[in-house]
Design a protein around this motif. Sequence first.
Motif, PDB file in Angstrom:
ATOM      1  N   PHE A 115       0.944  -1.346   0.036  1.00 26.89           N
ATOM      2  CA  PHE A 115      -0.414   0.361  -0.327  1.00 26.89           C
ATOM      3  C   PHE A 115       0.338   1.584   0.028  1.00 26.89           C
ATOM      4  O   PHE A 115       0.680   1.929  -0.264  1.00 26.89           O
ATOM      5  N   ASP A 116       1.536   1.718   0.714  1.00 29.37           N
ATOM      6  CA  ASP A 116       2.873   2.583   0.446  1.00 29.37           C
ATOM      7  C   ASP A 116       3.237   2.573  -0.132  1.00 29.37           C
ATOM      8  O   ASP A 116       3.545   4.155  -0.952  1.00 29.37           O
ATOM      9  N   ARG A 117       3.435   1.455  -1.285  1.00 26.52           N
ATOM     10  CA  ARG A 117       5.033   1.940  -2.568  1.00 26.52           C
ATOM     11  C   ARG A 117       3.541   2.141  -3.705  1.00 26.52           C
ATOM     12  O   ARG A 117       3.737   3.174  -4.272  1.00 26.52           O
ATOM     13  N   ALA A 118       2.121   2.087  -3.428  1.00 31.57           N
ATOM     14  CA  ALA A 118       1.008   1.904  -4.149  1.00 31.57           C
ATOM     15  C   ALA A 118       0.463   3.520  -4.306  1.00 31.57           C
ATOM     16  O   ALA A 118       0.298   3.979  -4.908  1.00 31.57           O
ATOM     17  N   ASP A 119       0.167   2.925  -2.746  1.00 36.72           N
ATOM     18  CA  ASP A 119      -0.728   4.491  -2.012  1.00 36.72           C
ATOM     19  C   ASP A 119      -1.945   4.509  -3.042  1.00 36.72           C
ATOM     20  O   ASP A 119      -2.061   6.146  -3.838  1.00 36.72           O
ATOM     21  N   PRO A 120      -2.432   4.451  -2.198  1.00 35.84           N
ATOM     22  CA  PRO A 120      -3.573   3.774  -2.830  1.00 35.84           C
ATOM     23  C   PRO A 120      -4.956   4.401  -2.756  1.00 35.84           C
ATOM     24  O   PRO A 120      -6.019   4.530  -3.129  1.00 35.84           O
ATOM     25  N   VAL A 121      -4.515   5.179  -2.012  1.00 35.77           N
ATOM     26  CA  VAL A 121      -5.871   6.023  -0.533  1.00 35.77           C
ATOM     27  C   VAL A 121      -5.507   7.489  -0.762  1.00 35.77           C
ATOM     28  O   VAL A 121      -4.572   7.656  -0.976  1.00 35.77           O
ATOM     29  N   GLU A 122      -6.307   8.037  -1.441  1.00 37.56           N
ATOM     30  CA  GLU A 122      -6.467   9.964  -1.102  1.00 37.56           C
ATOM     31  C   GLU A 122      -6.683  10.340   0.487  1.00 37.56           C
ATOM     32  O   GLU A 122      -7.507   9.360   1.179  1.00 37.56           O
ATOM     33  N   GLY A 123      -5.858  10.814   1.082  1.00 35.44           N
ATOM     34  CA  GLY A 123      -5.757  11.643   2.514  1.00 35.44           C
ATOM     35  C   GLY A 123      -5.047  10.696   3.138  1.00 35.44           C
ATOM     36  O   GLY A 123      -4.750   9.146   2.845  1.00 35.44           O
ATOM     37  N   GLU A 124      -5.414  10.704   4.251  1.00 36.07           N
ATOM     38  CA  GLU A 124      -4.613   9.592   5.363  1.00 36.07           C
ATOM     39  C   GLU A 124      -5.109   8.846   5.660  1.00 36.07           C
ATOM     40  O   GLU A 124      -7.131   9.100   5.534  1.00 36.07           O
ATOM     41  N   TYR A 125      -5.455   7.943   5.794  1.00 36.59           N
ATOM     42  CA  TYR A 125      -6.005   6.442   6.663  1.00 36.59           C
ATOM     43  C   TYR A 125      -5.345   4.893   7.089  1.00 36.59           C
ATOM     44  O   TYR A 125      -4.266   5.630   7.506  1.00 36.59           O
ATOM     45  N   ARG A 126      -6.028   4.575   8.399  1.00 29.49           N
ATOM     46  CA  ARG A 126      -5.494   3.154   8.994  1.00 29.49           C
ATOM     47  C   ARG A 126      -5.922   2.177   8.078  1.00 29.49           C
ATOM     48  O   ARG A 126      -7.071   2.225   7.994  1.00 29.49           O
TER      49      ARG A 126
END
Length: 158
Positions: A68-79
Amino acid sequence: MNNKTNNNSVLFDLADGAVRPLGFEVLEVTQQREGGDLIVLVRIDRLDEQPVTMDDLTSASRAAEAEFDRADPVEGEYRLEFESPGGKRPLLRGRHFERMLGLKAKVRSLPGRGEHHFTAPIKAVSGDEVTFDRADQDLTLNVADIQAWLAEFPDRHR
């Protein structure tokens, strides 16, 4: 973690690709708000159908976090959170229904694939065809046409 889409199918594929080599399958990915925080919740099961342990959740979480860090799939901050399916278990494949024979499932038709919405015991499974024990008559549906979840918790791991 930030920046791109909130599409659950993208998140599902990303999580499943990260955890499948470790012997897990993703059953469900949901996004929910807790206070103002976005939580991406991933429910996993073991491919060998043994109970999911805390160590399993930790290793799956670490593998998915890196992806997920590599792909960065979500806009904004999330857990990103992982859990075993427990009583919220989605039934997605014929083998999931087979494991839960005799237990009640909550079932609803997918849009455009019928008008079913009921809770009934799983009576039989043949490939992707599942028969439910409805009070008035047995009903057989294809797994591809429905969404289903376990409606009662089994007395032992299945």
